[in-house]
Write a protein that holds these residues in place. Structure first.
Motif, PDB file in Angstrom:
ATOM      1  N   GLU A 209       0.814  -1.216   0.000  1.00 49.96           N
ATOM      2  CA  GLU A 209       0.000   0.000   0.000  1.00 49.96           C
ATOM      3  C   GLU A 209       0.847   1.265   0.000  1.00 49.96           C
ATOM      4  OE1 GLU A 209      -2.747  -0.109   3.187  1.00 49.96           O
ATOM      5  OE2 GLU A 209      -3.773  -1.930   2.525  1.00 49.96           O
ATOM      6  N   LYS A 210       2.034   1.199   0.587  1.00 49.08           N
ATOM      7  CA  LYS A 210       2.884   2.372   0.679  1.00 49.08           C
ATOM      8  C   LYS A 210       3.541   2.666  -0.661  1.00 49.08           C
ATOM      9  CE  LYS A 210       6.732   4.293   3.344  1.00 49.08           C
ATOM     10  NZ  LYS A 210       7.726   4.033   4.431  1.00 49.08           N
ATOM     11  N   LEU A 211       3.441   3.930  -1.101  1.00 50.35           N
ATOM     12  CA  LEU A 211       4.080   4.328  -2.347  1.00 50.35           C
ATOM     13  C   LEU A 211       5.598   4.283  -2.198  1.00 50.35           C
ATOM     14  CD1 LEU A 211       1.827   7.372  -3.324  1.00 50.35           C
ATOM     15  CD2 LEU A 211       1.899   5.150  -4.451  1.00 50.35           C
ATOM     16  N   LEU A 212       6.271   3.809  -3.235  1.00 54.07           N
ATOM     17  CA  LEU A 212       7.721   3.699  -3.233  1.00 54.07           C
ATOM     18  C   LEU A 212       8.361   4.971  -3.776  1.00 54.07           C
ATOM     19  CD1 LEU A 212       7.949   0.109  -4.773  1.00 54.07           C
ATOM     20  CD2 LEU A 212       7.866   0.728  -2.355  1.00 54.07           C
TER      21      LEU A 212
ATOM     22  N   PHE B 106      11.245   5.308 -15.619  1.00 50.84           N
ATOM     23  CA  PHE B 106      10.769   6.391 -14.774  1.00 50.84           C
ATOM     24  C   PHE B 106      11.786   6.717 -13.688  1.00 50.84           C
ATOM     25  CE2 PHE B 106       9.234   2.381 -13.113  1.00 50.84           C
ATOM     26  CZ  PHE B 106       9.450   2.456 -11.750  1.00 50.84           C
ATOM     27  N   GLY B 107      11.678   7.933 -13.152  1.00 51.76           N
ATOM     28  CA  GLY B 107      12.531   8.367 -12.056  1.00 51.76           C
ATOM     29  C   GLY B 107      12.019   7.816 -10.746  1.00 51.76           C
ATOM     30  N   GLY B 108      12.923   7.276  -9.949  1.00 53.06           N
ATOM     31  CA  GLY B 108      12.514   6.648  -8.702  1.00 53.06           C
ATOM     32  C   GLY B 108      11.928   7.604  -7.683  1.00 53.06           C
ATOM     33  N   GLU B 109      12.202   8.914  -7.848  1.00 54.39           N
ATOM     34  CA  GLU B 109      11.674   9.881  -6.888  1.00 54.39           C
ATOM     35  C   GLU B 109      10.179  10.118  -7.072  1.00 54.39           C
ATOM     36  OE1 GLU B 109      12.481  12.167 -10.570  1.00 54.39           O
ATOM     37  OE2 GLU B 109      13.551  10.621  -9.439  1.00 54.39           O
ATOM     38  N   VAL B 110       9.625   9.685  -8.220  1.00 54.02           N
ATOM     39  CA  VAL B 110       8.184   9.819  -8.452  1.00 54.02           C
ATOM     40  C   VAL B 110       7.474   8.703  -7.678  1.00 54.02           C
ATOM     41  CG1 VAL B 110       6.347   9.898 -10.169  1.00 54.02           C
ATOM     42  CG2 VAL B 110       8.646  10.714 -10.752  1.00 54.02           C
ATOM     43  N   PRO B 111       6.509   9.022  -6.806  1.00 54.77           N
ATOM     44  CA  PRO B 111       5.822   7.979  -6.037  1.00 54.77           C
ATOM     45  C   PRO B 111       5.222   6.926  -6.970  1.00 54.77           C
ATOM     46  CG  PRO B 111       5.264  10.153  -5.206  1.00 54.77           C
ATOM     47  CD  PRO B 111       6.018  10.366  -6.480  1.00 54.77           C
ATOM     48  N   HIS B 112       5.475   5.658  -6.658  1.00 56.36           N
ATOM     49  CA  HIS B 112       5.013   4.601  -7.561  1.00 56.36           C
ATOM     50  C   HIS B 112       4.671   3.310  -6.828  1.00 56.36           C
ATOM     51  CE1 HIS B 112       9.433   4.272  -7.274  1.00 56.36           C
ATOM     52  NE2 HIS B 112       9.266   2.959  -7.410  1.00 56.36           N
ATOM     53  N   GLN B 113       3.877   2.504  -7.500  1.00 54.30           N
ATOM     54  CA  GLN B 113       3.490   1.169  -7.040  1.00 54.30           C
ATOM     55  C   GLN B 113       3.470   0.233  -8.239  1.00 54.30           C
ATOM     56  OE1 GLN B 113      -0.352   2.496  -5.434  1.00 54.30           O
ATOM     57  NE2 GLN B 113       0.233   1.636  -3.446  1.00 54.30           N
ATOM     58  N   TRP B 114       3.575  -1.068  -7.976  1.00 57.61           N
ATOM     59  CA  TRP B 114       3.480  -2.042  -9.056  1.00 57.61           C
ATOM     60  C   TRP B 114       2.716  -3.270  -8.560  1.00 57.61           C
ATOM     61  CZ3 TRP B 114       5.366  -6.592  -7.404  1.00 57.61           C
ATOM     62  CH2 TRP B 114       6.385  -6.595  -6.444  1.00 57.61           C
ATOM     63  N   GLY B 115       2.214  -4.048  -9.502  1.00 54.75           N
ATOM     64  CA  GLY B 115       1.507  -5.267  -9.127  1.00 54.75           C
ATOM     65  C   GLY B 115       1.181  -6.120 -10.336  1.00 54.75           C
ATOM     66  N   ASN B 116       0.845  -7.360 -10.074  1.00 54.71           N
ATOM     67  CA  ASN B 116       0.384  -8.285 -11.107  1.00 54.71           C
ATOM     68  C   ASN B 116      -1.073  -8.616 -10.824  1.00 54.71           C
ATOM     69  OD1 ASN B 116      -0.158 -10.264 -12.944  1.00 54.71           O
ATOM     70  ND2 ASN B 116       1.454 -11.674 -12.289  1.00 54.71           N
ATOM     71  N   GLN B 117      -1.972  -7.993 -11.576  1.00 55.38           N
ATOM     72  CA  GLN B 117      -3.404  -8.191 -11.377  1.00 55.38           C
ATOM     73  C   GLN B 117      -3.963  -9.262 -12.293  1.00 55.38           C
ATOM     74  OE1 GLN B 117      -5.152  -4.299 -11.888  1.00 55.38           O
ATOM     75  NE2 GLN B 117      -3.938  -3.371 -10.245  1.00 55.38           N
ATOM     76  N   ALA B 118      -3.108  -9.876 -13.088  1.00 56.18           N
ATOM     77  CA  ALA B 118      -3.553 -10.900 -14.028  1.00 56.18           C
ATOM     78  C   ALA B 118      -3.618 -12.272 -13.335  1.00 56.18           C
ATOM     79  CB  ALA B 118      -2.609 -10.960 -15.229  1.00 56.18           C
ATOM     80  N   LYS B 119      -4.006 -13.290 -14.098  1.00 59.28           N
ATOM     81  CA  LYS B 119      -4.170 -14.629 -13.539  1.00 59.28           C
ATOM     82  C   LYS B 119      -2.980 -15.542 -13.805  1.00 59.28           C
ATOM     83  CE  LYS B 119      -9.218 -14.531 -13.765  1.00 59.28           C
ATOM     84  NZ  LYS B 119     -10.457 -15.206 -14.266  1.00 59.28           N
ATOM     85  N   ARG B 120      -1.941 -14.989 -14.441  1.00 55.88           N
ATOM     86  CA  ARG B 120      -0.748 -15.803 -14.666  1.00 55.88           C
ATOM     87  C   ARG B 120       0.498 -15.001 -14.326  1.00 55.88           C
ATOM     88  NH1 ARG B 120       1.543 -15.459 -20.137  1.00 55.88           N
ATOM     89  NH2 ARG B 120       0.566 -13.753 -21.305  1.00 55.88           N
TER      90      ARG B 120
END
Length: 206
Positions: free
Chosen positions: A143-146, A180-194
């Motif tokens: 949940e925390k932005l990186l 992208f620049g790491g200083e920009v708040p970001h999140q990632w995830g895999n919402q797919a089924k594979r």
């Protein structure tokens, strides 16, 4: 081995390898080499250290981050101090690094569902670190932005990865790339089924 003899996963502020994470990643290989040099089997070391053979095997494969207590037990059994496992080694400059596909080192990451196989040289020797990343369905950065110094490049080779960067969403499919620049708040995830696989590159910040 008692359940509390293993450190719980630590919530990370970044997905890229850091100097601390690289040091943690070297604990397993150091333990493996030292055990082999002493001529101990997993069971023999387990007996003299009071650490289970299953735990030792996981630590050697970077599947478990040992506590200080565990390292004390292993160090005592192997005749070294805890500092042996966590000290930064003075290495000569390495300007060329060849990594065969079958010898990619496991890179430590605290994110559940994300596994990293290194494809570059030491992050202490080079300005760039890269890994072949595998992200299982449902895994995400939390949940925390990186936010962190430097830059990241993600090139998806299989599946779909979703990124939220600076409030904008990106769905990366096979062949797509995100820089992208790491200083920009970001999140990632895999919402797919594979599972998704990607080449994940981190460029060191100043």
């Amino acid at each position: 081995m008692p359940a509390n003899d293993v450190s719980p996963p630590v919530e990370a502020e970044e997905a890229r390898p850091t100097q601390v994470e690289e040091i943690v990643s070297l604990i397993g290989p150091k333990l493996y080499e030292l055990r082999r040099a002493r001529g101990y089997s997993l069971q023999q070391l387990a007996t003299i250290s009071d650490v289970s053979s299953a735990a030792i095997h996981k630590i050697e494969r970077n599947g478990m981050v040992p506590t200080i207590t565990t390292l004390l037990k292993l160090g005592t059994a192997l005749g070294v101090q805890v500092s042996h496992f966590v000290a930064e080694e003075g290495m000569p400059p390495e300007r060329v690094k060849y990594t065969p596909a079958e010898q990619r080192p496991v890179v430590y990451t605290p994110h559940k569902g994300l596994s990293l196989a290194g494809i570059t040289g030491s992050y202490r020797q080079f300005e760039t670190a890269a890994a072949m990343a595998t992200v299982i369905p449902g895994a995400n950065s939390g949940e925390k932005l990186l936010q962190h110094p430097g830059e990241e490049v993600v090139h998806v080779v299989e599946g779909v990865l979703t990124f939220d960067i600076g409030g904008q969403s990106y769905a990366l499919g096979e062949g797509d790339t995100l820089h992208f620049g790491g200083e920009v708040p970001h999140q990632w995830g895999n919402q797919a089924k594979r599972p998704a696989r990607a080449i994940w590159i981190a460029l060191r910040g100043s």
